[in-house]
Scaffold this motif. Structure first.
Motif, PDB file in Angstrom:
ATOM      1  N   PHE A 217       0.833  -1.198   0.000  1.00 49.60           N
ATOM      2  CA  PHE A 217       0.000   0.000   0.000  1.00 49.60           C
ATOM      3  C   PHE A 217       0.873   1.255   0.000  1.00 49.60           C
ATOM      4  CE2 PHE A 217      -3.198   2.798   2.364  1.00 49.60           C
ATOM      5  CZ  PHE A 217      -3.961   3.038   1.216  1.00 49.60           C
ATOM      6  N   SER A 218       2.012   1.198   0.691  1.00 47.83           N
ATOM      7  CA  SER A 218       2.925   2.350   0.706  1.00 47.83           C
ATOM      8  C   SER A 218       3.497   2.611  -0.683  1.00 47.83           C
ATOM      9  CB  SER A 218       4.061   2.123   1.713  1.00 47.83           C
ATOM     10  OG  SER A 218       5.027   1.210   1.231  1.00 47.83           O
ATOM     11  N   ILE A 219       3.795   1.542  -1.412  1.00 46.18           N
ATOM     12  CA  ILE A 219       4.304   1.701  -2.780  1.00 46.18           C
ATOM     13  C   ILE A 219       3.232   2.327  -3.673  1.00 46.18           C
ATOM     14  CG2 ILE A 219       5.095   0.459  -4.836  1.00 46.18           C
ATOM     15  CD1 ILE A 219       6.426  -1.558  -2.945  1.00 46.18           C
ATOM     16  N   ILE A 220       1.988   1.853  -3.518  1.00 52.95           N
ATOM     17  CA  ILE A 220       0.877   2.416  -4.292  1.00 52.95           C
ATOM     18  C   ILE A 220       0.723   3.903  -3.986  1.00 52.95           C
ATOM     19  CG2 ILE A 220      -1.629   2.378  -4.610  1.00 52.95           C
ATOM     20  CD1 ILE A 220      -1.469  -0.672  -4.025  1.00 52.95           C
ATOM     21  N   GLN A 221       0.825   4.266  -2.703  1.00 58.42           N
ATOM     22  CA  GLN A 221       0.714   5.677  -2.319  1.00 58.42           C
ATOM     23  C   GLN A 221       1.845   6.509  -2.913  1.00 58.42           C
ATOM     24  OE1 GLN A 221      -1.981   7.096  -0.586  1.00 58.42           O
ATOM     25  NE2 GLN A 221      -2.700   5.076  -1.183  1.00 58.42           N
ATOM     26  N   MET A 222       3.044   5.950  -2.984  1.00 62.34           N
ATOM     27  CA  MET A 222       4.160   6.667  -3.598  1.00 62.34           C
ATOM     28  C   MET A 222       3.935   6.856  -5.095  1.00 62.34           C
ATOM     29  SD  MET A 222       7.746   5.635  -1.724  1.00 62.34           S
ATOM     30  CE  MET A 222       7.497   3.896  -1.390  1.00 62.34           C
ATOM     31  N   LEU A 223       3.355   5.842  -5.739  1.00 58.44           N
ATOM     32  CA  LEU A 223       3.051   5.963  -7.166  1.00 58.44           C
ATOM     33  C   LEU A 223       2.023   7.056  -7.419  1.00 58.44           C
ATOM     34  CD1 LEU A 223       2.909   2.181  -8.204  1.00 58.44           C
ATOM     35  CD2 LEU A 223       4.692   3.842  -8.765  1.00 58.44           C
ATOM     36  N   PHE A 224       1.033   7.152  -6.531  1.00 61.43           N
ATOM     37  CA  PHE A 224       0.019   8.193  -6.669  1.00 61.43           C
ATOM     38  C   PHE A 224       0.588   9.570  -6.339  1.00 61.43           C
ATOM     39  CE2 PHE A 224      -3.076   4.811  -6.866  1.00 61.43           C
ATOM     40  CZ  PHE A 224      -4.108   5.364  -7.615  1.00 61.43           C
ATOM     41  N   SER A 225       1.691   9.595  -5.586  1.00 59.69           N
ATOM     42  CA  SER A 225       2.317  10.869  -5.212  1.00 59.69           C
ATOM     43  C   SER A 225       3.630  11.063  -5.963  1.00 59.69           C
ATOM     44  CB  SER A 225       2.577  10.894  -3.705  1.00 59.69           C
ATOM     45  OG  SER A 225       1.396  10.673  -2.977  1.00 59.69           O
ATOM     46  N   HIS A 226       3.707  10.492  -7.169  1.00 63.24           N
ATOM     47  CA  HIS A 226       4.970  10.528  -7.915  1.00 63.24           C
ATOM     48  C   HIS A 226       5.452  11.946  -8.187  1.00 63.24           C
ATOM     49  CE1 HIS A 226       1.953  10.935 -11.116  1.00 63.24           C
ATOM     50  NE2 HIS A 226       2.887  11.544 -11.806  1.00 63.24           N
ATOM     51  N   GLY A 227       4.517  12.906  -8.303  1.00 63.50           N
ATOM     52  CA  GLY A 227       4.908  14.296  -8.550  1.00 63.50           C
ATOM     53  C   GLY A 227       5.698  14.858  -7.390  1.00 63.50           C
ATOM     54  N   THR A 228       5.221  14.608  -6.186  1.00 59.95           N
ATOM     55  CA  THR A 228       5.899  15.095  -4.978  1.00 59.95           C
ATOM     56  C   THR A 228       7.260  14.439  -4.827  1.00 59.95           C
ATOM     57  OG1 THR A 228       3.782  15.418  -3.864  1.00 59.95           O
ATOM     58  CG2 THR A 228       5.727  15.284  -2.467  1.00 59.95           C
ATOM     59  N   ILE A 229       7.316  13.135  -5.048  1.00 54.91           N
ATOM     60  CA  ILE A 229       8.573  12.401  -4.883  1.00 54.91           C
ATOM     61  C   ILE A 229       9.576  12.788  -5.962  1.00 54.91           C
ATOM     62  CG2 ILE A 229       9.610  10.101  -4.931  1.00 54.91           C
ATOM     63  CD1 ILE A 229       7.022   9.112  -3.578  1.00 54.91           C
ATOM     64  N   SER A 230       9.107  12.924  -7.204  1.00 53.14           N
ATOM     65  CA  SER A 230       9.991  13.324  -8.294  1.00 53.14           C
ATOM     66  C   SER A 230      10.582  14.703  -8.029  1.00 53.14           C
ATOM     67  CB  SER A 230       9.225  13.345  -9.622  1.00 53.14           C
ATOM     68  OG  SER A 230       8.767  12.052  -9.950  1.00 53.14           O
ATOM     69  N   ALA A 231       9.741  15.629  -7.545  1.00 52.15           N
ATOM     70  CA  ALA A 231      10.210  16.986  -7.255  1.00 52.15           C
ATOM     71  C   ALA A 231      11.284  16.980  -6.180  1.00 52.15           C
ATOM     72  CB  ALA A 231       9.035  17.857  -6.825  1.00 52.15           C
ATOM     73  N   ALA A 232      11.182  16.045  -5.233  1.00 56.35           N
ATOM     74  CA  ALA A 232      12.153  15.980  -4.139  1.00 56.35           C
ATOM     75  C   ALA A 232      13.519  15.510  -4.620  1.00 56.35           C
ATOM     76  CB  ALA A 232      11.638  15.055  -3.047  1.00 56.35           C
ATOM     77  N   PHE A 233      13.549  14.691  -5.686  1.00 52.51           N
ATOM     78  CA  PHE A 233      14.801  14.118  -6.163  1.00 52.51           C
ATOM     79  C   PHE A 233      15.387  14.839  -7.377  1.00 52.51           C
ATOM     80  CE2 PHE A 233      13.200  10.517  -3.701  1.00 52.51           C
ATOM     81  CZ  PHE A 233      14.361  10.039  -3.106  1.00 52.51           C
TER      82      PHE A 233
END
Length: 208
Positions: A60-76
């Motif tokens: 479920f955490s992986i699914i949540q990260m996929l749905f929040s890919h914009g936030t995670i991509s911006a961080a990296f």
């Protein structure tokens, strides 16, 4: 997993994902109140054991990260929102991986109290509180710099007094408690109330 467990787990994960999309209340920098989106993961943990619950929480955490890919991509990726690498990793761990994996502890009280309804209520309460703890530490470590901005916003009756009394790390702690509490406290209440009711209904219908 047995076939029935596998199918049921997949269905509950899908339901959790759908429920997590709809947020009647959402905060500007992440977090929001969902329609008991954590409940299906806790059901998995309670019905099929802590190990399978933790696995479901991790998925479920992986699914949540996929749905929040914009936030995670911006961080990296390079840009205004890029974070120091170790902080970006901490964000993924605290706000996603650990925050949702701990929901797999929702079945930890099964067999330890007489009533299953009481056991799943206590499990839901513990699991959701642990998620709050994960977000709290993330707020202190990674997002404390937003504390002054947050408490200076219009509509905060006690914001000025907080800024006058506290600063530094203590201000970050108060900020994280308040900010994450705005959505996690309602989520804890909703999940802890709804999960036992749904479990009881599904057991009566012999679905679980």
């Amino acid at each position: 997993m047995k076939t029935k467990e596998l199918v049921t787990t997949a269905m509950l994960l899908a339901i959790a994902t759908v429920l997590s999309i709809f947020k009647p209340f959402e905060l500007p920098y992440g977090g929001g109140i969902t329609i008991a989106s954590m409940m299906p993961i806790i059901l998995i943990a309670f019905c099929y054991g802590t190990k399978k619950g933790i696995l479901a929480g991790f998925l479920f955490s992986i699914i949540q990260m996929l749905f929040s890919h914009g936030t995670i991509s911006a961080a990296f990726l390079p840009g205004e929102d890029q974070m120091v690498f170790y902080k970006a990793i901490l964000m993924c761990l605290l706000d996603y991986t650990l925050a949702f994996t701990v929901l797999g502890l929702g079945g930890i009280f099964k067999g330890k109290v007489k009533s299953d309804v009481t056991a799943i209520f206590l499990g839901a309460l513990l699991a959701t509180f642990l998620r709050y703890v994960c977000h709290f530490f993330s707020g202190v470590i990674l997002w404390g710099s937003y504390a002054e901005w947050f408490f200076s916003q219009e509509g905060f009756a006690f914001g000025a007094s907080v800024l006058a009394k506290y600063s530094g790390m203590l201000l970050s702690v108060i900020y994280s408690l308040v900010y994450n509490g705005l959505y996690m406290v309602p989520e804890i209440i909703i999940t802890s109330v709804v999960t036992p009711l749904v479990y009881k209904a599904l057991k009566s219908a012999k679905v679980l």
